[in-house]
Write a protein that holds these residues in place. Structure first.
Motif, PDB file in Angstrom:
ATOM      1  N   TRP A 105       0.852  -1.182   0.000  1.00 47.36           N
ATOM      2  CA  TRP A 105       0.000   0.000   0.000  1.00 47.36           C
ATOM      3  C   TRP A 105       0.893   1.239   0.000  1.00 47.36           C
ATOM      4  O   TRP A 105       1.868   1.320   0.752  1.00 47.36           O
ATOM      5  CB  TRP A 105      -0.910   0.031   1.230  1.00 47.36           C
ATOM      6  N   TYR A 106       0.494   2.206  -0.852  1.00 41.53           N
ATOM      7  CA  TYR A 106       1.220   3.460  -0.963  1.00 41.53           C
ATOM      8  C   TYR A 106       0.241   4.607  -0.767  1.00 41.53           C
ATOM      9  O   TYR A 106      -0.946   4.491  -1.073  1.00 41.53           O
ATOM     10  CB  TYR A 106       1.853   3.623  -2.352  1.00 41.53           C
ATOM     11  N   ARG A 107       0.805   5.728  -0.328  1.00 39.34           N
ATOM     12  CA  ARG A 107       0.050   6.976  -0.232  1.00 39.34           C
ATOM     13  C   ARG A 107       0.679   7.990  -1.183  1.00 39.34           C
ATOM     14  O   ARG A 107       1.908   8.071  -1.306  1.00 39.34           O
ATOM     15  CB  ARG A 107       0.111   7.517   1.199  1.00 39.34           C
ATOM     16  N   GLN A 108      -0.187   8.787  -1.834  1.00 38.95           N
ATOM     17  CA  GLN A 108       0.312   9.857  -2.703  1.00 38.95           C
ATOM     18  C   GLN A 108      -0.450  11.147  -2.410  1.00 38.95           C
ATOM     19  O   GLN A 108      -1.669  11.186  -2.532  1.00 38.95           O
ATOM     20  CB  GLN A 108       0.172   9.485  -4.180  1.00 38.95           C
ATOM     21  N   ASP A 109       0.278  12.180  -2.026  1.00 46.07           N
ATOM     22  CA  ASP A 109      -0.308  13.506  -1.856  1.00 46.07           C
ATOM     23  C   ASP A 109      -0.251  14.232  -3.190  1.00 46.07           C
ATOM     24  O   ASP A 109       0.613  13.941  -4.034  1.00 46.07           O
ATOM     25  CB  ASP A 109       0.439  14.275  -0.773  1.00 46.07           C
ATOM     26  N   PRO A 110      -1.147  15.207  -3.398  1.00 46.97           N
ATOM     27  CA  PRO A 110      -1.193  15.906  -4.699  1.00 46.97           C
ATOM     28  C   PRO A 110       0.161  16.490  -5.092  1.00 46.97           C
ATOM     29  O   PRO A 110       0.806  17.175  -4.305  1.00 46.97           O
ATOM     30  CB  PRO A 110      -2.228  17.008  -4.454  1.00 46.97           C
TER      31      PRO A 110
END
Lengths: 114, 108
Positions: free
Chosen positions: B34-39
């Motif tokens: 699982w990865y998170r990406q901010d704008p």
């Protein structure tokens, strides 16, 4: 530990021009990936290297895209000639060999083709 | 060909609520990230799940993997505004294939 370095951060070119992106992976990481991320979508794998050999390039548009990883370290991704639909963020990632090691991503290069 | 499907693709929720993001995939694999990406930012690794039944927790996020059902979940407990981001699951075979992402917006 230094992360994955990419340059340039941003590039604007006209269609039919050529462009190249550079990636320096984390030291010692054998596997290097190039992903294309179109706005609003998930990253799409373009090519995967292990050391300086290509493991997978099945989704690389080989008529216009090319990539190399000389000496198994740095890598370059080239587009020639560019099309409007190539506008995207190009992400480089690297991972060490071995099971259970996730890929670490660089900041990406945002390409705009006008 | 491996297909990775996330749902929902968009989620707007109130702070303090709980919710779950689902990741289904089409081919047997016992590794999922699982990865998170901010704008405007790159991808940040959240969890590495390596076996059936694996469960990992970090703060208000908990991820699990059921390899028999080919399903992973990312559960958010008592959401806070700082968790607003796009979350991707990525399934690992000989290559890493990403889902389309879930854009999460948490209303203060």
């Amino acid at each position: 530990e230094a992360g994955v370095a990419q340059s340039p951060r941003y590039k604007i070119i006209e269609k039919r021009q050529s462009v190249a992106f550079w990636c320096n992976p984390i030291s010692g990481h054998a596997t290097l990936y190039w992903y294309q991320q179109i706005l609003g979508q998930g990253p799409k794998l373009l090519i995967q290297f292990q050391n300086n050999g290509v493991v997978d390039d099945s989704q690389l548009p080989k008529d216009r895209f090319s990539a190399e990883r000389l000496k198994g370290v740095d890598s370059t991704l080239k587009i020639q000639p560019a099309k409007l639909e190539d506008s995207a963020v190009y992400l480089c990632a690297s991972s060490p060999l071995g099971r259970g090691t996730e890929a670490f991503f660089g900041q990406g290069t945002r390409l705009t083709v006008v | 060909e491996l297909k990775v499907e996330q749902n929902p693709l968009f989620l707007s929720m109130q702070e303090g609520k709980n919710y779950t993001i689902y990741c289904n995939y089409s081919t047997t694999s016992d590794r999922l990230y699982w990865y998170r990406q901010d704008p405007g930012k790159s991808l940040e690794s959240l969890f590495v799940l390596l076996s059936n039944g694996a469960v990992k927790q970090e703060g208000r996020l908990m991820a699990s993997l059921d390899t028999k059902a080919r399903l992973s979940t990312l559960h958010i407990t008592a959401a806070v505004h700082d968790l607003s981001a796009t979350y991707f699951c990525a399934v690992v075979l000989d290559k890493i294939i990403f889902g389309k992402g879930t854009r999460l917006h948490i209303l203060p």
